[in-house]
Structures are given as C-alpha cells and as structure tokens.
Design a protein around this motif. Structure first.
Motif, short mmCIF file in Angstrom:
data_model
loop_
_atom_site.label_atom_id
_atom_site.label_comp_id
_atom_site.label_asym_id
_atom_site.label_seq_id
_atom_site.Cartn_x
_atom_site.Cartn_y
_atom_site.Cartn_z
N VAL A 19 -5.17 -8.95 4.33
CA VAL A 19 -5.43 -8.98 2.90
C VAL A 19 -6.20 -7.74 2.45
O VAL A 19 -5.90 -7.15 1.42
N ALA A 20 -7.21 -7.35 3.23
CA ALA A 20 -8.05 -6.22 2.85
C ALA A 20 -8.63 -5.57 4.09
O ALA A 20 -8.77 -6.20 5.13
N LEU A 21 -8.98 -4.29 3.95
CA LEU A 21 -9.62 -3.56 5.04
C LEU A 21 -11.14 -3.54 4.92
O LEU A 21 -11.84 -3.45 5.91
N ASP A 22 -11.67 -3.61 3.67
CA ASP A 22 -13.11 -3.54 3.46
C ASP A 22 -13.54 -4.56 2.44
O ASP A 22 -13.38 -4.31 1.24
N PRO A 23 -14.04 -5.72 2.84
CA PRO A 23 -14.21 -6.13 4.23
C PRO A 23 -12.86 -6.51 4.84
O PRO A 23 -11.90 -6.81 4.11
#
Length: 150
Positions: free
Chosen positions: A31-35
C-alpha cells in the motif's frame, strides 16, 4: 476477476487464547513505502475472520510454486491447518512457514469495511526473504500455475 493472475499468500495470526489462525489469500498488495504498509483481505465468512480483525499483529507468507498443498490446506475449513508442513514459531510469536518465498510481519494499522471482506492494513515491522526459494505460486482462472513450466 479470474482473468487477473496473482500471487498466493497465507496470512497467520493468533487470538487472545494463543490459538493460531490462517487462511489463503490472493488479495494482498503493498500500500505504501513510508510507512511500509501492506493489505490483505479476510472474508467475513472465514472462521479466522474475528481473530484477524481483532488482532494487533499478523504475518503474511508469500508462497512458492511448490507450496500449492499449503494454499489448498489453508483455503479449507479445518482445524489442523498447522499440523502439516514445516512450521516454527517466529520472533513475533506467530507461526512461520519454512520454505516460503518471504514472510512479512505486521502490526495492525487499520481495518476497513470491504463488503463481504475486511481490508486489513498492516504496518510492516519485519520482513524475511528466502533467497534459496524458487518461483512464486501463481493463481489464474481458478487454478495454480507453475511459472517455470508455463
């Protein structure tokens, strides 16, 4: 949706009594890298549903092409899902399947309504990759495919 090929995963968790739960899922993605966030979607009709949506942690195993038996076992309604195979307890206290391509350990970030499924979003706290493992297990047109033989 059978025209969309996907990888195959086995998410696992434990309930408050310490009982391990798991199911087979192809609805899994980053879904996301960060976080770092991932999602998996347990069915409301699954016996493991409450354990997953009420848990604060879960792990997702990305299966290899030689693990279709694991995928089939965890897709069934049965109580002995963890009795076969090479399972061990990981540092997070959850079951870990030896031979999986990867294992992603998560803490629950959010749970959303997804119709007849929940959308369970986890924040990745640890990931393991088995560099010696082979190709992924793929699911397409309601059957498993061996990407090496295809």
């Amino acid at each position: 949706m059978t025209q969309f090929g996907s990888g195959v995963t086995v998410p696992v968790t434990a309930d408050d009594s310490g009982r391990s739960w798991g199911f087979t899922a192809s609805a899994f993605c980053s879904v996301a890298l960060d976080p770092p966030l991932v999602l998996v979607c347990p069915a409301r009709s699954a016996e493991s549903y409450n354990a997953f949506v009420n848990s604060r942690r879960f792990a997702i195993h990305i299966l290899g092409s030689d693990q279709s038996d694991v995928a089939m076992r965890f897709a069934e309604k049965r109580t002995d899902k963890f009795e076969e195979g090479r399972w061990r307890q990981a540092a997070d206290g959850l079951p870990a399947l030896d031979g999986a391509l990867a294992r992603v350990s998560c803490v629950t970030h959010a749970v959303h309504d997804g119709g007849d499924h929940a959308i369970l979003i986890g924040r990745v706290v640890h990931a393991e990759v088995d560099e010696a493992a082979g190709a992924p297990l793929l699911y397409f047109r309601r059957r498993f495919l061996d990407p090496v033989a295809s």
